[in-house]
Design a protein around this motif. Structure first.
Motif, mmCIF file in Angstrom:
data_model
loop_
_atom_site.group_PDB
_atom_site.id
_atom_site.type_symbol
_atom_site.label_atom_id
_atom_site.label_comp_id
_atom_site.label_asym_id
_atom_site.label_seq_id
_atom_site.Cartn_x
_atom_site.Cartn_y
_atom_site.Cartn_z
ATOM 1 N N TRP A 2 7.005 1.976 6.767
ATOM 2 C CA TRP A 2 7.944 2.612 5.841
ATOM 3 C C TRP A 2 7.397 2.724 4.415
ATOM 4 C CZ3 TRP A 2 10.040 -0.069 1.614
ATOM 5 C CH2 TRP A 2 9.774 -1.437 1.579
ATOM 6 N N LYS A 3 6.393 1.898 4.120
ATOM 7 C CA LYS A 3 5.847 1.935 2.753
ATOM 8 C C LYS A 3 4.835 3.053 2.569
ATOM 9 C CE LYS A 3 6.313 -2.639 0.838
ATOM 10 N NZ LYS A 3 5.662 -3.573 -0.078
ATOM 11 N N PHE A 4 4.399 3.625 3.696
ATOM 12 C CA PHE A 4 3.344 4.630 3.623
ATOM 13 C C PHE A 4 3.957 6.008 3.403
ATOM 14 C CE2 PHE A 4 -0.166 7.258 4.553
ATOM 15 C CZ PHE A 4 -1.312 6.483 4.460
ATOM 16 N N ASN A 44 8.873 -2.404 -11.856
ATOM 17 C CA ASN A 44 7.992 -2.071 -10.748
ATOM 18 C C ASN A 44 7.659 -0.585 -10.912
ATOM 19 O OD1 ASN A 44 6.780 -1.741 -8.280
ATOM 20 N ND2 ASN A 44 8.565 -2.325 -7.063
ATOM 21 N N ARG A 45 6.545 -0.296 -11.535
ATOM 22 C CA ARG A 45 6.241 0.991 -12.169
ATOM 23 C C ARG A 45 7.167 1.107 -13.376
ATOM 24 N NH1 ARG A 45 2.777 4.120 -8.842
ATOM 25 N NH2 ARG A 45 2.965 3.628 -6.633
ATOM 26 N N SER A 46 6.919 2.114 -14.220
ATOM 27 C CA SER A 46 7.596 2.087 -15.512
ATOM 28 C C SER A 46 7.464 3.431 -16.220
ATOM 29 C CB SER A 46 6.923 1.012 -16.375
ATOM 30 O OG SER A 46 5.570 1.417 -16.639
ATOM 31 N N GLY A 93 2.322 11.103 -0.128
ATOM 32 C CA GLY A 93 1.867 11.108 -1.522
ATOM 33 C C GLY A 93 0.801 10.042 -1.790
ATOM 34 N N ASP A 94 0.811 8.956 -0.985
ATOM 35 C CA ASP A 94 -0.178 7.887 -1.192
ATOM 36 C C ASP A 94 -1.592 8.432 -0.954
ATOM 37 O OD1 ASP A 94 2.163 6.499 -1.384
ATOM 38 O OD2 ASP A 94 1.760 5.093 0.246
ATOM 39 N N LEU A 95 -1.720 9.275 0.071
ATOM 40 C CA LEU A 95 -3.040 9.838 0.391
ATOM 41 C C LEU A 95 -3.464 10.836 -0.688
ATOM 42 C CD1 LEU A 95 -2.831 10.382 4.256
ATOM 43 C CD2 LEU A 95 -3.968 8.539 2.995
ATOM 44 N N ARG A 99 -1.948 1.074 -8.605
ATOM 45 C CA ARG A 99 -1.961 2.133 -7.587
ATOM 46 C C ARG A 99 -1.149 1.675 -6.380
ATOM 47 N NH1 ARG A 99 -7.038 5.131 -8.743
ATOM 48 N NH2 ARG A 99 -8.279 3.879 -10.186
ATOM 49 N N ASP A 100 -0.973 2.580 -5.404
ATOM 50 C CA ASP A 100 -0.280 2.190 -4.170
ATOM 51 C C ASP A 100 -1.011 1.009 -3.544
ATOM 52 O OD1 ASP A 100 1.909 4.116 -3.763
ATOM 53 O OD2 ASP A 100 0.290 5.580 -3.857
ATOM 54 N N ALA A 101 -0.241 0.058 -3.036
ATOM 55 C CA ALA A 101 -0.769 -1.127 -2.349
ATOM 56 C C ALA A 101 -1.521 -2.089 -3.276
ATOM 57 C CB ALA A 101 -1.658 -0.735 -1.164
HETATM 58 MG MG MG Z 1 3.862 3.968 -2.696
#
Ligand code: MG
Ligand code: AMP
Length: 281
Positions: free
Chosen positions: A202-204, A133-135, A207-209, A77-79
């Protein structure tokens, strides 16, 4: 206890085991936490540092050998720590022999092809360690959860992916897949850090939320993915990733073990070169 005894204890007790085909995992907070047998920070860091030295040595031989390719798939997941794993663990390797590919939303062109088209192009050649990094697994995760395609489209992909990976393995690529598993609480802390630290803003993404709001749906999608696509030829490992040191330790160990099992050898010098170079001035 001396540090060498501690090291022996860690490596014996804490190897990751692959997900068994068909295994149903809970994927709760406990699986994201460090195992209780993990020792103190210092011993763990020493052990990881030793593994990274070994990784550097093995990768140099693997690169020179050039007979096999290795693909490390990082999902989470994110982070969850995918970027950080690449920096801290894969970073021990010589970049000449490493190829990183990050997968975001497909482009218009990519959408006009089958979903494995862009993936196949990003595969590492022989002698190279590829890191995803994801796939292609996003095509049974975000695509499923966000309903980007109907079930009739994403469901057959479990089988398609297993077959695609079998073809790759039969043609000289070794595949290792890691799901970096973090808990709901730990993700909140890390996302908050991304909001608070200007260097991490910048990483946030919005879509993460939205993805966090779909936590349970993602858990189900990850559970099905692990159960249906962990195979003897391309196994999944669930990495407890709430504690970064533990995550790094496990992934370093996995890479070392995989490269050791391949027993890479430096090529012998061509006798003609050896003869020609004899006594050169
Ligand atoms: Mg992300
Ligand atoms: P990040 O890895 O956080 O930089 O973000 C990449 C984003 O791309 C994630 O939100 C993924 O879910 C998304 N993504 C990756 N692959 C696909 C795909 N095949 N279809 C749709 N979204 C994707």
């Amino acid at each position: 206890m001396t540090s060498s005894k501690k090291q022996a204890r860690i490596s014996l007790r804490d190897a990751l085991v692959p997900v068994r085909a068909g295994q149903r995992l809970t994927l709760g907070a406990r699986a994201a936490a460090p195992p209780s047998s993990i020792p103190d920070k210092k011993a763990l860091e020493e052990r990881t540092a030793a593994l990274l030295k070994r990784l550097e040595t093995l990768q140099a031989a693997f690169h020179a050998d050039g007979s096999r390719a290795l693909l490390l798939v990082l999902q989470g997941r994110d982070a969850a720590g995918k970027d950080s794993t690449i920096r801290t663990v894969v970073g021990a390797c010589n970049p000449m022999g490493v190829r990183i590919a990050s997968f975001g939303p497909p482009s218009t062109l990519e959408l006009r092809h089958d979903y494995l088209w862009r993936v196949h192009q990003a595969m590492p050649p022989r002698g190279v360690i590829g890191v995803f990094n994801r796939s292609h697994y996003e095509d049974v995760l975000v695509v499923r959860v966000r309903k980007l395609a109907p079930e009739s489209v994403w469901k057959p992909r479990y089988r398609q992916i297993v077959e695609f990976e079998r073809m790759l393995v039969e043609n000289g690529t070794v595949i290792v897949k890691c799901f970096l598993h973090i808990s709901h609480d730990e993700q909140r802390l890390r996302l908050q850090e991304r909001l608070d630290d200007p260097a991490k803003n910048w990483k946030f993404r919005l879509g993460d939320l939205e993805d966090r709001a779909h936590w349970t749906q993602y858990t189900n999608a990850y559970r099905d993915m692990l159960s249906r696509t962990s195979t003897a030829h391309a196994p999944w490992y669930v990495v407890p990733a709430d504690e970064k040191r533990v995550r790094n330790y496990y992934i370093a160990q996995l890479l070392v073990k995989t490269l050791e099992s391949l027993n890479p050898k430096y090529p012998r010098m061509d006798p003609a070169v050896s003869r020609a170079a004899h006594g050169f001035t």
